[in-house]
Structure formats: C-alpha cells, structure tokens
Design an enzyme around this catalytic site. Structure first.
Site, PDB file in Angstrom:
ATOM      1  N   LEU A 120     -19.633  62.623-157.330  1.00  0.00           N
ATOM      2  CA  LEU A 120     -20.335  63.700-156.237  1.00  0.00           C
ATOM      3  C   LEU A 120     -21.818  63.647-156.781  1.00  0.00           C
ATOM      4  O   LEU A 120     -22.157  63.766-157.692  1.00  0.00           O
ATOM      5  CB  LEU A 120     -19.795  64.958-156.244  1.00  0.00           C
ATOM      6  N   ASP A 121     -22.133  63.913-155.415  1.00  0.00           N
ATOM      7  CA  ASP A 121     -23.820  63.730-155.615  1.00  0.00           C
ATOM      8  C   ASP A 121     -24.251  65.250-156.533  1.00  0.00           C
ATOM      9  O   ASP A 121     -23.203  66.077-156.462  1.00  0.00           O
ATOM     10  CB  ASP A 121     -24.452  64.394-154.195  1.00  0.00           C
ATOM     11  N   ARG A 122     -25.146  65.402-157.036  1.00  0.00           N
ATOM     12  CA  ARG A 122     -25.583  66.557-157.786  1.00  0.00           C
ATOM     13  C   ARG A 122     -25.450  67.929-157.251  1.00  0.00           C
ATOM     14  O   ARG A 122     -24.897  68.847-157.616  1.00  0.00           O
ATOM     15  CB  ARG A 122     -27.199  66.545-158.300  1.00  0.00           C
TER      16      ARG A 122
END
Length: 303
Positions: A137-139
């Site tokens: 997942l993105d940060r």
C-alpha cells in the site's frame, strides 16, 4: 495438511494420483521453475518420508513432504511496533497497516516500515524468515496487507494475486457527487514524465482496471463514499483512476484533492478475501478504520 518440524506434509489428492512428483510440484502447486529446481537439488521434497524419483507417479495413499519451514536470514532490521494482526497461520499473515508508514524499506538503512515490524514479530515468535509481502500500500494509505511466511506460500499467493483470486476492497471518500451507482474505470496507467512520483492515465501505460460502487453522498461537504476493487495492481491505481474521471480522493493533493477534511488521502484497504494457498479455504478479513478515517466518516455521517 500437517506440519512436522521443518516439513509441510500434503496428502496426495485424488486429482494428483497418477501424475509424477515433478508434475505435481510444477503443475498442481504451480511452484516457479527456480524454486522447484532448488527443492530438487537440496532434496527438500520427499514422498512418504523418503527421497524419491521425481518421475515416479504418485498414489492417493502417498504423502508429499516439502521442507518449507527452515531458518533463513531475515534481511530486514527488526523494530518493535504495535501492529494489528487480522489473520495469521504457519503460511501467511494479514496485518492492518497504519497510514504514514511504508510497507517495506526503500533502501537498506530505512526503518519504521511495516516490514521492520513484521521482522520483530517473527523474532519474538522464534522465527528466522525473510519478509515477503504479496502486495503493498502507498505510505499514506491504511489497511490490510498480506505477507507470506515462507517461499512456497509466497509463490502460490503471488500466483493467486496474478489470477485475481486475492480480492482487495478499498473504501475511499472522493470529492464531488458520483452519480453512477457502480461502474468500472479501464484506463492504462504509466509514469508522469513531469513528476518523479506521480502516475497518469497514458495510452502507452500498463493495463489497469478498477471497479467502484457508490455507497453514499453528502451534499453539505460535496463528497461521495466509494467501495473499490482492483483487477490489477498498478502504482497509485485507485488515486489515478478516480482523479482521472473527476473525483479525486479527499486529502490527496498529488492527484488534485484538497486537505479541507483530512490531512492525507482518505483511502483505506478495508477488506481482503484470499484463498488459502494449501487448504483452499476462503479467508475473509476486515481491517478496522484508523482514527482519522473513522472520525471523517462519522463527521460525514457515513458511519
């Protein structure tokens, strides 16, 4: 399916009877060529606890043993952190990633990532294993992430992901009124040559397909609540797709959203459904919303 020390024991299924051990490993378990070669060279596969000719046909009364639980160098610094584990067994785990945390280090010296926390969890449970994420997942996106606990489950889960048998459902608050009750966004995604980290819809990009369903709309704040599912896993896929059709995610300044309601993109990986790599059982988990997302949904009267 049983475990005996370092060995996973798989009773031969009816549909495996009559095929060779080599066929069973490559065609039934779909073990990648390199891993199958390693198993063979290191004698990590046995039949009825004995080394065997890989060309001999299997019988329904046989048991295949695969050495998958051996110790290995973790390769990731262990770091204590409080993590929310949603599912775990000998083969894989699912954890609820907080927002503001990378899934894995982007350089060897980086710490504070989810992978560092998983390494600590393994260490505390007496496991010496590599950290193998199945997806990421993105940060600033929160929610459920799957990690494999050994090389064989990694290979099988990778295949299931590729075959779209790992179903990932996201919850997002987007700006504007989405009038369609449900739909699909089918646009290829590529790099944006004008920005180092941004992606964009591009005819020359990789195929990308996102399905969405509208769950609600509030006129007061002019935002819609969407549930989304991915058929592909391109970088920033949901963020790019919803922005492209005119509904950027609230808080996502990179793709045209504003931070009037929340300080990061209002995107959460809320559910995962995955077929167990060895039992075939459907594992369904829901990831609770983090505080900022829950507060937002309550404020918008979506919760």
């Amino acid at each position: 399916m049983k475990r005996k020390g370092e060995w996973l024991i798989l009773p031969v299924k009816k549909e495996w009877a009559g095929v060779s051990l080599q066929q069973m490993v490559k065609e039934k378990l779909h073990v990648p060529k390199g891993l199958a070669h390693s198993f063979r060279i290191n004698k990590d596969v046995k039949v009825n606890e004995k080394d065997t000719d890989w060309t001999q046909p299997l019988k329904e009364s046989d048991s295949v043993m695969i050495r998958v639980f051996q110790e290995e160098d973790c390769g990731t610094a262990a770091e204590y952190m409080e993590l929310d584990f949603l599912y775990e067994d000998d083969h894989f785990l699912i954890v609820n990633k907080p927002a503001g945390m990378d899934t894995h280090p982007n350089e060897p010296s980086q710490t504070g990532t989810l992978a560092n926390g998983i390494a600590f969890h393994f260490q505390m449970n007496g496991l010496s294993r590599k950290i193998r994420h199945i997806h990421r997942l993105d940060r600033d996106t929160s929610g459920a992430v799957v990690f494999a606990k050994h090389a064989l489950s990694h290979a099988v889960l990778d295949r299931l992901l590729e075959e779209r048998k790992v179903k990932r459902t996201y919850t997002a608050v987007v700006q504007g009124e989405v009038k369609q009750k449900k739909g699909s966004i089918d646009h290829p995604i590529g790099k944006d040559r004008h920005h180092p980290s941004r992606r964009r819809v591009s005819p020359g990009g990789q195929p990308a397909l996102t399905h969405f369903k509208r769950e609600g709309y509030t006129r007061k704040f002019d935002v819609s609540l969407l549930k989304l599912q991915l058929d592909t896993g391109r970088t920033h896929q949901i963020r790019v797709h919803v922005s492209h059709i005119g509904f950027p995610i609230a808080g996502d300044v990179l793709y045209g959203g504003n931070q009037n309601l929340i300080r990061r993109q209002a995107l959460h990986a809320s559910e995962i459904s995955v077929m167990h790599p060895f039992t075939g059982e459907e594992i369904d988990v829901s990831a609770p919303f983090p505080e900022d997302m829950r507060d937002l949904l309550v404020r918008l009267e979506f919760l």
